[in-house]
Design an enzyme around this catalytic site. Structure first.
Site, short mmCIF file in Angstrom:
data_model
loop_
_atom_site.label_atom_id
_atom_site.label_comp_id
_atom_site.label_asym_id
_atom_site.label_seq_id
_atom_site.Cartn_x
_atom_site.Cartn_y
_atom_site.Cartn_z
N TYR A 58 -3.93 9.71 -7.86
CA TYR A 58 -4.06 8.79 -6.50
C TYR A 58 -3.41 9.39 -5.43
O TYR A 58 -2.33 9.92 -5.16
CB TYR A 58 -3.48 7.84 -6.87
CG TYR A 58 -2.86 6.67 -7.69
CD1 TYR A 58 -4.06 6.57 -8.74
CD2 TYR A 58 -2.06 5.78 -8.73
CE1 TYR A 58 -4.19 5.62 -9.64
CE2 TYR A 58 -2.22 5.15 -9.27
CZ TYR A 58 -3.35 5.04 -10.34
OH TYR A 58 -3.34 3.66 -10.88
N PRO A 220 -2.78 -7.23 -11.80
CA PRO A 220 -2.48 -9.16 -11.92
C PRO A 220 -2.51 -10.28 -11.27
O PRO A 220 -3.03 -10.85 -11.48
CB PRO A 220 -1.28 -8.59 -12.36
CG PRO A 220 -0.85 -7.50 -11.38
CD PRO A 220 -1.82 -7.30 -11.32
N GLY A 224 -6.59 -8.48 -5.71
CA GLY A 224 -6.13 -9.40 -4.32
C GLY A 224 -7.36 -10.82 -4.65
O GLY A 224 -6.82 -11.86 -4.00
#
Length: 331
Positions: A58, A220, A224
């Site tokens: 990342y 989860p 968004g």
């Protein structure tokens, strides 16, 4: 704050974690600011979050550097999960599972994170050129050396796989899990799980539950979408992964609005938000499940953490189960 356990290592974490990837990789680059992200992480920890989920790719690397600034001050408050096994270039991502690389990658992550031990070290992807047992064996050596407390595996595959091939989405992951379990215990599996992407419930989650393996629920909030803050056709910045994702075309987003509307109806009963209901639904899947919603903003981090206190009723769960199935671009 409710506590949950990650696998056989019996490592306790808060009920809801924090996915740190959006803070400086893959989402809305114009909004990625280090100081604001630092405030967000601290706010999440203050609200009861403890699991911080990151990876060396990342950024690459900058996400771990960011979290290192937090761990340098609050190591005792943090359960840190990071990953190895993927190398990010400008136009491509490749897997590297060579044992020598794994050892170097771990040492580099420890330096960036400013810690002497990683709580959960996950294999991001298996290298097709290297037997996964060799990679996992090198990771197990890191546990023996005291550099890592527990090992995890990220699930592989895409939702389209099942529809194209007729196979089960997580067949490959389960085969890998069965192989590496013979080398060293798996403490956690990370895979997508949400109201709009429940495929892990079929076989992967039961596999984990039967073996006492923790489940880290990625995305989860559906990148968004389940927050209800995205509107069809709004557009995304060019560097935002959603700009090229078939789930986020205006047509598909519009078609899936009934799902968000249903979450809002349930939320209204509890003076909550659609996002909190979506997270509470994930938590209801089992005590070994820990969702890691990603965000860059303090407000959302605190709101997400507070979802741990939302208990859905049987009526709520039945209403969510009755919502229309998600429409995909290949339907």
């Amino acid at each position: 704050m409710e506590r949950r356990t990650i696998g056989a290592a019996a490592l306790e974490v808060g009920a809801i974690g924090l996915g740190c990837m959006p803070m400086n990789w893959a989402y809305t680059g114009s909004q990625q600011r280090g100081d604001r992200s630092l405030r967000t992480v601290h706010a999440a920890l203050d609200a009861g979050t403890s699991l911080l989920d990151t990876a060396d790719m990342y950024g690459p690397f900058t996400n771990e550097l960011l979290l290192g600034r937090v761990l340098g001050q609050r190591r005792e408050d943090v359960f840190v999960s990071t990953k190895c096994g993927l190398l990010a270039g400008e136009q491509h991502i490749v897997a590297n599972g060579r044992p020598r690389y794994v050892r170097r990658a771990c040492d580099a992550s420890l330096r960036r994170l400013q810690t002497d031990v990683i709580d959960l070290y996950q294999l991001h992807r298996a290298d097709p050129e290297i037997p996964v047992e060799e990679t996992w064996g090198a990771m197990a050596e890191l546990v023996g050396a005291g550099k890592v407390r527990a090992l995890g595996l990220c699930a592989v595959g895409a939702r389209a796989f099942r529809r194209r091939s007729g196979g089960h989405l997580y067949e490959s992951t389960i085969r890998q899990l069965e192989r590496v379990q013979q080398v060293f215990p798996v403490s956690a599996v990370e895979a997508e799980l949400s109201v709009w992407s429940p495929e892990a419930l079929e076989r992967l989650l039961p596999w984990c539950e039967a073996r006492g393996v923790g489940f880290v629920a990625a995305m989860p909030l559906g990148n968004g979408f389940l927050t209800g803050t995205l509107t069809p056709g709004q557009g995304f910045e060019p560097d935002d992964l959603r700009a090229r994702h078939p789930r986020f075309t205006a047509e598909i987003m519009a078609a899936n609005q009934p799902l968000v509307a249903g979450l809002r109806r349930v939320a209204a009963r509890h003076d909550a938000t659609a996002a909190q209901v979506a997270l509470a639904w994930v938590l209801s899947r089992g005590r070994h499940v820990v969702p890691v919603p990603g965000t860059k903003r303090e407000r959302w981090a605190v709101e997400n953490a507070e979802a741990a206190g939302l208990e859905l009723t049987a009526v709520d769960l039945a209403d969510i189960a009755a919502l229309p199935p998600v429409r995909e671009s290949w339907d």
